[in-house]
Structure formats: structure tokens, C-alpha cells
Design an enzyme around this catalytic site. Structure first.
Site, short mmCIF file in Angstrom:
data_model
loop_
_atom_site.label_atom_id
_atom_site.label_comp_id
_atom_site.label_asym_id
_atom_site.label_seq_id
_atom_site.Cartn_x
_atom_site.Cartn_y
_atom_site.Cartn_z
N ASN A 12 0.77 -1.12 0.18
CA ASN A 12 0.09 -0.07 0.04
C ASN A 12 1.02 1.22 0.30
O ASN A 12 1.97 1.80 0.96
CB ASN A 12 -0.68 0.04 1.07
N ARG A 77 -2.54 -2.22 -3.84
CA ARG A 77 -3.87 -1.18 -3.35
C ARG A 77 -3.54 -0.01 -4.02
O ARG A 77 -2.56 0.88 -4.45
CB ARG A 77 -3.64 -0.08 -2.05
N HIS A 166 -12.34 2.97 0.06
CA HIS A 166 -12.56 1.71 1.03
C HIS A 166 -13.40 0.89 0.37
O HIS A 166 -13.78 0.45 1.03
CB HIS A 166 -13.83 2.58 2.50
N LEU A 195 -15.77 3.44 9.67
CA LEU A 195 -15.16 4.87 10.60
C LEU A 195 -13.71 4.87 11.11
O LEU A 195 -13.75 4.24 12.29
CB LEU A 195 -16.21 4.90 12.29
N GLY A 196 -12.53 5.26 10.17
CA GLY A 196 -11.61 5.52 10.67
C GLY A 196 -11.11 7.50 10.34
O GLY A 196 -12.08 7.95 10.92
N GLY A 198 -10.20 8.47 7.87
CA GLY A 198 -11.27 9.09 6.73
C GLY A 198 -12.66 8.06 7.31
O GLY A 198 -12.58 6.93 7.98
N ARG A 227 -11.63 15.72 6.71
CA ARG A 227 -12.44 16.47 5.94
C ARG A 227 -13.69 16.24 6.63
O ARG A 227 -14.64 15.94 7.71
CB ARG A 227 -12.54 15.31 4.54
N ASP A 268 -8.39 12.60 16.64
CA ASP A 268 -9.11 10.91 17.65
C ASP A 268 -10.25 11.09 18.52
O ASP A 268 -10.17 11.55 19.34
CB ASP A 268 -7.12 11.12 18.18
N ARG A 270 -10.55 9.52 20.26
CA ARG A 270 -10.30 9.05 22.20
C ARG A 270 -9.98 10.28 22.62
O ARG A 270 -10.84 10.31 24.08
CB ARG A 270 -8.95 7.86 22.10
N VAL A 317 -12.52 3.99 14.91
CA VAL A 317 -13.94 3.90 15.34
C VAL A 317 -14.86 3.49 15.59
O VAL A 317 -15.22 2.76 16.60
CB VAL A 317 -14.00 5.65 14.86
N GLU A 319 -14.67 -0.55 15.06
CA GLU A 319 -14.71 -1.38 16.28
C GLU A 319 -14.09 -1.46 17.56
O GLU A 319 -14.43 -1.88 18.10
CB GLU A 319 -12.77 -2.11 15.81
N ASN A 320 -13.72 0.16 17.99
CA ASN A 320 -13.00 0.46 19.30
C ASN A 320 -13.82 1.59 20.05
O ASN A 320 -14.09 1.24 20.66
CB ASN A 320 -12.31 1.13 19.14
N GLU A 370 -8.25 -4.45 5.11
CA GLU A 370 -7.76 -4.25 4.05
C GLU A 370 -6.85 -5.36 2.94
O GLU A 370 -7.05 -6.26 2.03
CB GLU A 370 -7.72 -3.30 3.51
P1 ADP Z 1 -7.30 5.35 9.29
O1 ADP Z 1 -8.18 5.85 7.97
O2 ADP Z 1 -5.91 5.93 9.39
O3 ADP Z 1 -6.94 3.51 8.56
P2 ADP Z 1 -8.66 3.44 11.41
O4 ADP Z 1 -9.29 2.72 10.63
O5 ADP Z 1 -6.77 2.93 11.99
O6 ADP Z 1 -7.66 4.96 10.90
O7 ADP Z 1 -8.80 4.81 12.40
C1 ADP Z 1 -7.58 5.24 12.73
C2 ADP Z 1 -8.89 6.41 14.16
O8 ADP Z 1 -9.63 5.07 14.73
C3 ADP Z 1 -8.14 6.81 15.47
O9 ADP Z 1 -7.91 8.52 14.48
C4 ADP Z 1 -9.41 6.96 16.64
O10 ADP Z 1 -9.82 8.20 16.30
C5 ADP Z 1 -9.85 5.82 15.95
N1 ADP Z 1 -9.83 5.25 17.22
C6 ADP Z 1 -8.88 4.38 17.63
N2 ADP Z 1 -9.07 3.41 18.66
C7 ADP Z 1 -9.74 3.63 19.14
C8 ADP Z 1 -10.42 3.45 20.41
N3 ADP Z 1 -9.95 3.19 21.35
N4 ADP Z 1 -11.98 4.20 20.77
C9 ADP Z 1 -12.64 5.68 20.19
N5 ADP Z 1 -11.36 5.64 19.02
C10 ADP Z 1 -10.64 5.17 18.22
#
Ligand code: ADP
Length: 406
Positions: A12, A77, A166, A195-196, A198, A227, A268, A270, A317, A319-320, A370
């Protein structure tokens, strides 16, 4: 390539980094992975060429060198495949030229992807290399979802339409979600929320994407880390005419300084959740705007699909962040959506249901992968190719085609 070669290297190549994973396709196990960052900066590799050579060196150090007989292919990718690439595609000079012709649509991403491919080809010219496109999964969108309501000639002349991104993640997660439901992908309708940093939503009917929230570029749709997502396009004219900003400045504002960052200074989730819980008003409002937009897309995609079997959260976001999932679904009981608080609080790397038993719509968390999806698509293509060429050798009539470029 040896017939027993079962390993796939996934590359990638982004604008300032190269991520890699080496997988063994017999059991999808990960043999190596890594990241070369800060390309072009004083503390990083000089360029993509140098970065890929670092990747090659790291693999060699682990005894998994690029010259290995067991390496079956490299899967790349590629962000933008336009309307040309609807499937994973075996790379040759014609395909490279096509990807090059799409650079105006993805000026930041496709050039980096191309450099990665060219360098990898120079390191192993004999090895099959496959391009897997971020846009491919969305090429099934009907014209009603893919077209903007603008002058058709202008749109066509400049290839302006909604492509979506995506796609590799939406494809993987929607398929895994069907598995979690114990159904065939063709039998179910699913909304995927990726929800990352991006972020994008997709509506997947019977395994095919029928709508997605990103458009010509990844700027459209949900509120993201930096964005804006959906915005009245007249904001751009207004900033030009009234604030005297150049197009490049507006581009930077909307892509890099907006979204959660623009609203509260942090991207972020978090940090935003922590600050919100401490009573920070800007963080609370940023969270509320993020959730409001999410809800609008959930509602829209229920309407687009007519019947929904699952609403699925994925990426960092999704997943977590249990509070994001809870808030996104809160108040949507009338639409058959609910989250069980205890299930939602469970932390796990596995696909899991978070709605209560008997819910009309299954709400789930399905971790995305991915790299695995790119590796699987790559391996499937070259494995078919191997079988075809074996058959054609035996029968002397078969073809080896399977480039997938439509
Ligand atoms: P990318 O789009 O860079 O691949 P990811 O899918 O890895 O992103 O997601 C990154 C985002 O996930 C971080 O900006 C953060 O906000 C969020 N994140 C990661 N762990 C947690 C958590 N435990 N609680 C809330 N948000 C989280």
C-alpha cells in the site's frame, strides 16, 4: 513462478508511506508486516523507490526475501480505478497506462501507487503483480446513485461522477457480515459504516454496492478526522469571493483542516470522547455533528435498501468506540435498530453482534482487514491464471486472459 508458491505480498504505497504485509494464502497467516514512513522528509526514505528497497531489505532480513520461490504475487492497493477497473487486474504496461490516465482524478494517491508498482516490477519483473482498486466495489452503483445532478456533457467530459472509496473494506466487511448472519451475501442487505480517520458508509444489496457516501473524491459524505464531508458547494465560491481564498487553500481547508479537527482541534475520537466527558463544549459539539451526519446516512440507506438485515460498524472508530455506536443508533428503535449496552461494551477483535436478541436489524461490529482482502483477491486471480495456463498447455486451446480490465 513455482506452482507451490502460496505467498502474497501486499503493498500500500501512499503519498508519504509504504505499508506492507506478507501473507501465506494456505491459512491467511501473516508472515511479516511493516511500515516505511516520512517518505521525502529528512528523517525518512528519500523517495518511494528507496522506501520499497527498505521493504525488500526488511523482508530479506526476516528470511522472506522478494526473490523467494514461494512468493506467488504482489498485490497493490490502487486508490482510483475510475470506471475502467471493476475487478482486480493483472498489471501490464497497458494497465499501468490506464492507471496513469486516472491521475487527474486522484492526484495525491495514484502517482504514489504507480511508483510502488513500477519499483516492485523492477525488483521482480517475472512476478505477477495485481492491482486492487479502492473504487472497484462501488462500480455496481446504479446511475441514479453515481451521477451528480449537473450538466451531463460537462460531467462526462471530465469524468465527474461518484466513484466511492474504501471499497476493499466495504467488500470484505459486507461479506464477513453475511457470514456472521449465517447467510449468503446474495441474500442480505447491509449498511456498512467504515469509520476510521477517513470515513464512509455504503449500502450493499445482495452483495453488490448500491450507494456509498464518498463521491468523486473522498471528501464527500460523513464527517471525518480532517475532512468536512457533505457541504454546500457554494461555500467554496463564498470563500473565494468573500474570504479571498485560492482553490488550493479551500482544498486544504476542506480536506485537512475540517471535520473533527476543524470543529474541536482534535481528530482522534479517543481524545474527543475524553474531552467531551470532561465537559469540553467544542468536543461535545464535534461529537454531536459527527453523530448527526451518521444518523442521516443510516436513515438514507435504510430508504435506499428498503429492507436492512444488518448495520455494521468497522475501522478504528467503528471497531473501538462504543459511545459512537451507541449514539449513532440511539432513538432509531422505530427503524428496528437498537444496541445492547452490555454487548456494545465488549472489546474484541472478532466479528460480533451488539443488538439485543430478536432485534429486527442486526447491529454488529466486524473488524476490517483490507490487506487480507487484497491478498485474497490477488491470489484468486493468479491462481485462476495458473489453472488456465495449465489447461491451455494440456489442451493447447485455452486462453490465459483473466486480466479483468473491462
Ligand atoms: P485510517 O483511516 O487512518 O486507516 P483507522 O481505521 O486506523 O484509520 O482509524 C483511526 C482512528 O480510530 C483514530 O483516529 C481514532 O480516532 C480511532 N480509534 C482507535 N482506537 C480507538 C478507541 N479505542 N476509541 C475511540 N476511537 C479509536
Amino acid at each position: 513462478m513455482s506452482d507451490r508458491a502460496t505467498r502474497v505480498l501486499v503493498l500500500n504505497s501512499g503519498s508519504s508511506s509504504v505499508k506492507y504485509q506478507l501473507l501465506d494464502m494456505r491459512d491467511s497467516s501473516r508472515l511479516a508486516s511493516g511500515l516505511v514512513e516520512h517518505i521525502g522528509e529528512p528523517d525518512g526514505a528519500a523517495d518511494h523507490d528507496a522506501a520499497l528497497k527498505t521493504v525488500a531489505d526488511e523482508l530479506k532480513r526476516d528470511g522472506l526475501g522478494l526473490d523467494s520461490e514461494e512468493l506467488a504475487a504482489i498485490g497493490h492497493r490502487v486508490v482510483h480505478g475510475g470506471l475502467t477497473f471493476t475487478e482486480p487486474t493483472l498489471i501490464d504496461d497497458t494497465v499501468l497506462a490506464e492507471i496513469e490516465s486516472l491521475v487527474p482524478l486522484a492526484p495525491l494517491h495514484n502517482p504514489a501507487n504507480l511508483t510502488g508498482i513500477r519499483t516492485a516490477r523492477s525488483l521482480r519483473p517475472d512476478l505477477p503483480q495485481v492491482a486492487v482498486f479502492d473504487t472497484a466495489f462501488h462500480t455496481t452503483m446504479p446511475e441514479s446513485a453515481a451521477r451528480y445532478a449537473i450538466d451531463v456533457e460537462t460531467a462526462d467530459a471530465h469524468r465527474i461522477r461518484r466513484y466511492g472509496f474504501h471499497g476493499t473494506s466495504h467488500a470484505y466487511v459486507s461479506r464477513k457480515s453475511a457470514e456472521l448472519l449465517g447467510r449468503e451475501p446474495s441474500e442480505v442487505n447491509i449498511i456498512v459504516l467504515h469509520l476510521g480517520n477517513g470515513a464512509s458508509a455504503s449500502a450493499v444489496a445482495g452483495g453488490r454496492c448500491v450507494d456509498t457516501s464518498m463521491g468523486l473524491t473522498p471528501l464527500e459524505g460523513l464527517v471525518m478526522g480532517t475532512r468536512s464531508g457533505d457541504i454546500d458547494p457554494a461555500v467554496v465560491f463564498h470563500l473565494g469571493r468573500v474570504a479571498g481564498m485560492s482553490l488550493d487553500e479551500v482544498d486544504e481547508l476542506l480536506n485537512k483542516k475540517s471535520g473533527l479537527t476543524g470543529l474541536c482541534g482534535a481528530n482522534d475520537m479517543r481524545e474527543i470522547l475524553r474531552r467531551r466527558d470532561e465537559g469540553d463544549g467544542a468536543a461535545r459539539l464535534a461529537f454531536e455533528i459527527y453523530i448527526h451526519r451518521l444518523k442521516k446516512y443510516i436513515g438514507a440507506y435504510i430508504a435506499v435498501l428498503g429492507r436492512v438485515d444488518a448495520l455494521v460498524f468497522t475501522a478504528g472508530v467503528g471497531e473501538n468506540a462504543a459511545p459512537v455506536r451507541e449514539a449513532a443508533v440511539a432513538g432509531l428503535e422505530g427503524l428496528g435498530l437498537a444496541v445492547d449496552a452490555e454487548r456494545n461494551a465488549v472489546r474484541s477483535g472478532l466479528p460480533r453482534v451488539i443488538s439485543p436478541d430478536g432485534a429486527r436489524v442486526t447491529v454488529a461490529v466486524v473488524p476490517t482487514d483490507e490487506e487480507l482482502e487484497i491478498a485474497q483477491q490477488t491470489y484468486r486471480l493468479i491462481d485462476e491464471d495458473r489453472k488456465n495456463s495449465k489447461n491451455s498447455k494440456n489442451s493447447k486451446t485455452g486462453t490465459t486472459g483473466a486480466t479483468g480490465a473491462a
